[in-house]
Enzyme design. Sequence first.
Site, short mmCIF file in Angstrom:
data_model
loop_
_atom_site.label_atom_id
_atom_site.label_comp_id
_atom_site.label_asym_id
_atom_site.label_seq_id
_atom_site.Cartn_x
_atom_site.Cartn_y
_atom_site.Cartn_z
N PRO A 25 0.84 -1.20 0.00
CA PRO A 25 0.00 0.00 0.00
C PRO A 25 0.88 1.26 0.00
O PRO A 25 1.67 1.47 0.91
CB PRO A 25 -0.82 -0.11 1.29
N GLU A 26 0.77 2.06 -1.05
CA GLU A 26 1.47 3.34 -1.14
C GLU A 26 0.44 4.44 -0.88
O GLU A 26 -0.69 4.17 -0.47
CB GLU A 26 2.12 3.50 -2.52
#
Length: 247
Positions: free
Chosen positions: A2-3
Amino acid sequence: VPELAEVETLRGQLEEEILGEEVLGVSVFDSKLRGSEVLFRGRVCAVKRHGKALVLTLEGGDVVIRLGMSGRLKLGAPERPPRLTLRFPGGEIHLIDRRRLSSIGPLGGLPKGVDPLLGDPPLVWDSSRPVKALLMDQDFLLGVGNIYASEALFVAAVDPFVPASRLSPEERLRIFGAVREVLLEAISLRGTTISDWRDLYGRPGLYQERLRVYGKEGRPCPRCGSPIRRRVLSGRGTWFCPSCQVQ
Ligand SMILES: [Zn+2]
């Protein structure tokens, strides 16, 4: 992983679901997260994001949730055994994490980079490191990982391997603008699902269908048709167009 785009997707959805709601109970099923239950006290006053970290501001204080490599939050029935469950009046939110690298703690130890959606471009790019490595440094920019760094450098038509200190002021602004553009587009599509990522409701993102270079080795460049190349940079795959992105 997850960015920024994935965590921002989650942040907005959590805000809609739990803002103002009281935590009724916490169950921890993973020894690595033991002790974190005491942090969740009272009502949710704000749902914030710091780079790739979620920050829940509760009446009892701030709680920082780092999703690690494969962590995500799911409202309602989880598809696999959760690591932790939060109970709210309107339902349960589960932390699901196949690789068990997520963590929960009090506020502190957060990186110091600029948020590309909220801040101005960093002034100092004085690094001998390749620009892609600098973009992924959380003390430089917040929330940018391998996917969005690769895509933004393609959009900006900049060689990922060029030392950051050699970029002109115009190139720096173009890169910062491309990072922002790519992230906003990805947020509008609920992020990128390559493997684990799902949103709060269990839906995959859609940005993987828009990727221009990431994971596209040998495929034609969407701009010039040259085959996309892959090279390793700091142990990570880096995809780029050898004709559009090489100075
Ligand atoms: Zn090209």
